[in-house]
Design an enzyme around this catalytic site. Structure first.
Site, PDB file in Angstrom:
ATOM      1  N   ASP A 113      37.233  35.723  43.032  1.00 47.93           N
ATOM      2  CA  ASP A 113      36.165  36.463  42.352  1.00 47.93           C
ATOM      3  C   ASP A 113      34.940  36.676  43.238  1.00 47.93           C
ATOM      4  OD1 ASP A 113      37.894  36.101  40.153  1.00 47.93           O
ATOM      5  OD2 ASP A 113      36.837  34.292  39.535  1.00 47.93           O
ATOM      6  N   GLU A 120      37.566  43.720  33.162  1.00 48.99           N
ATOM      7  CA  GLU A 120      36.639  42.608  33.385  1.00 48.99           C
ATOM      8  C   GLU A 120      35.921  42.816  34.709  1.00 48.99           C
ATOM      9  OE1 GLU A 120      38.945  38.981  33.779  1.00 48.99           O
ATOM     10  OE2 GLU A 120      40.575  40.060  34.767  1.00 48.99           O
TER      11      GLU A 120
END
Length: 549
Positions: A20, A191
């Protein structure tokens, strides 16, 4: 030391569990923040001056007011931090996820600091509507938070879109209406939102398709901050979903940065399976890669390779190289704090778990709960960052019961690990044994050892009998999907245990399967006292040595 360009970048740039990525440039320095989930301290920040060479410089969430995760389930905790820089401050927004199944209870916070390795401010609570928060600093001075929204209602898409709300820095809170600005594409599972502004357009970068082998990166744009957002007509910016032969798989969730000369680089998570054809498992979890990109004349971002698939080797920017000193193989515990590569699980309160002062020159671990505990685990470990490596430690431990264990662990989470440990058997002998959990959290089992191959050791009742007193050296050798343990009395003459373990179970996809675990393999030291008396184990050093890529 500067070394003249040109050069190439070898992916992943942050090997091992570093998912991420959020990237920011401040003058000539680049910083990437990555997720840490249940590992403490929270968030890893790496620094580079050339986008080629990176070093770990900070774990900002290192106090109880910033982060406390005791009781958080596996693969909860810190999800997808976002690092930005504005008004002379680094801004870090992050999620502390408190539940894995069903409603996530994701609590979002903001902290700031003048430097990435300084004392970060007390956190400002933002919201709990979803995870993957990102802070956008508009050119008019206003700040906006975006995060995915988790829709818990039956018959609704749980990934309910991207919420936008203004953040007031003076009031230290979110203000004004909440707007759903993007509900995603047909890939779903939308997301990881990041907002940017360029040439009058607002650009929204998201990840979709889940964080497994169908992962993608999607870009959309709008003339208005609140939308509607037009999806790039050329399709996904980055994905490996259509080519299972690529060495970098699971590509998606990322960010991009521009150099002072205007070169564009996209950072993204990726995974490298140890077997790309049948059982695709990634012990190192999701790592961080980088791809050069450019802006088209009509204002869309494209990868420089002409497609949308990630490359293992890419061209570096027109910047002089700036390498960092190599990390030594051996860590000796002579400093008052742990070296930055080491972490532990969940809690900011370390006094019950370990000490570097109680016996100077040693890391002392106090025996606490089992490897399956979500509360007090005495484990100190570092990431695996190569397919082939060895790790070793020297331990002093005098158990008085079979309920006391300490040793060397290859750990993914509470239900995926292999553990070489010292304990006491029913005959009062100090013995060496192997415990494993291969994906079923209800089954921690001890492997019975059989035979004494090559005169390796005395084996009785499935255990290696050790000398009654003295330090013991423990070692693990990992080669892609295999793991072999060894021990020694002097650190030079090693005796391999007659058992080859399936190392692939220490991976994202093992156990409950893809999408059910989000961290990566660690190797380290641990100690349990299941009787509750807190018997300590002392570790003199820890070696970690990689071989090949």
């Amino acid at each position: 030391m500067d070394i003249s360009v040109p050069t190439n970048i070898q992916n992943p740039i942050l090997p091992g569990f570093n998912p991420d990525p959020s990237i920011v440039r401040v003058d000539d320095d680049y910083y990437i923040a990555t997720s840490t989930f249940e590992w403490y301290p929270g968030v890893q920040i790496h620094h580079s001056k050339d986008l080629v060479n990176w070093r770990l410089v900070s774990h900002p969430l290192n106090r109880s007011d910033l982060l406390e995760m005791t009781g958080n389930p596996d693969s909860c905790g810190i999800w997808a931090p976002c690092l930005s820089y504005h008004d002379g401050l680094f801004h870090l927004v992050y999620t502390d996820v408190k539940r894995f199944d069903g409603i996530k209870d994701p609590h979002n916070y903001l902290t700031t600091c003048a430097t990435v390795d300084g004392e970060w401010s007390a956190p400002v609570y933002l919201n709990s509507s979803g995870f993957d928060p990102s802070l956008f600093h508009d050119d008019d001075g206003r700040k906006w938070l975006v995060n995915m929204v988790w829709d818990y209602r039956p018959n609704h898409n749980p990934f309910g879109g991207i919420f936008l709300q203004e953040y007031s820095a003076s009031e230290q809170k979110l203000i004004g209406p909440v707007t759903n600005i993007f509900r995603g594409t047909e890939m779903g599972l939308t997301e990881a939102p990041h907002l940017y502004k360029r040439n009058g357009y607002y650009y929204l970068l998201t990840a979709e398709g889940g964080t497994g082998y169908d992962h993608v990166m999607t870009m959309a744009r709008s003339r208005s901050l609140s939308g509607p957002y037009e999806v790039d007509p050329a399709g996904y910016l980055l994905t490996a979903k259509d080519n299972p032969e690529l060495e970098l798989q699971r590509a998606g969730h990322g960010d991009f940065v521009e150099t002072p000369d205007g070169e564009v680089y996209v950072v993204h998570l990726c995974g490298r399976p140890i077997n790309q054809t049948d059982m695709r498992r990634c012990p190192m979890g999701r790592e961080t890669g980088i791809q050069p990109a450019y802006w088209t004349d009509d204002g869309w971002l494209r990868l420089s390779n002409g497609g949308n698939q990630p490359d293992l080797t890419v061209a570096g920017p027109k910047i002089d190289l700036h390498p960092w000193p190599a990390t030594p193989v051996r860590t000796e515990f002579v400093e008052p704090t742990l070296p930055i590569d080491f972490q532990w699980l969940r809690t900011s309160f370390t006094e019950p778990l370990f000490s570097l002062q109680d016996r100077p020159g040693f890391l002392r671990l106090y025996g606490r709960e089992s490897l399956g505990s979500l509360f007090q685990q005495s484990i100190v470990a570092r990431r695996q960052q190569a397919f082939v490596f060895k790790a070793a430690t020297k331990i002093e431990f005098q158990p008085t019961s079979f309920l006391q264990l300490a040793g060397l662990v290859n750990y993914y989470n509470a239900h995926k690990y292999h553990y070489l440990y010292i304990t006491l058997n029913d005959h009062g002998q100090r013995v060496l044994a192997i415990m494993s959990c291969e994906g079923d959290p209800s089954q921690d089992f001890v492997f019975p050892l059989s035979g004494a191959e090559n005169g390796a050791a005395v084996v009785e009742n499935g255990e290696v009998v050790l000398p009654d007193q003295g330090a013991i050296y423990l070692q693990c050798s990992v080669n892609y999907g295999s793991l072999v343990y060894a021990w020694s009395q002097d650190g030079e003459n090693w005796q391999e245990l007659p058992l080859q373990l399936d190392y692939s179970v220490v991976s994202d996809e093992a156990g409950k399967g893809e999408g059910e675990s989000f961290t990566g393999a660690f190797v380290g030291m641990c100690c349990q006292d299941l009787a509750g008396s807190g018997l300590p184990a002392d570790f003199e050093f820890f070696d970690y040595q990689e071989f090949g890529e």
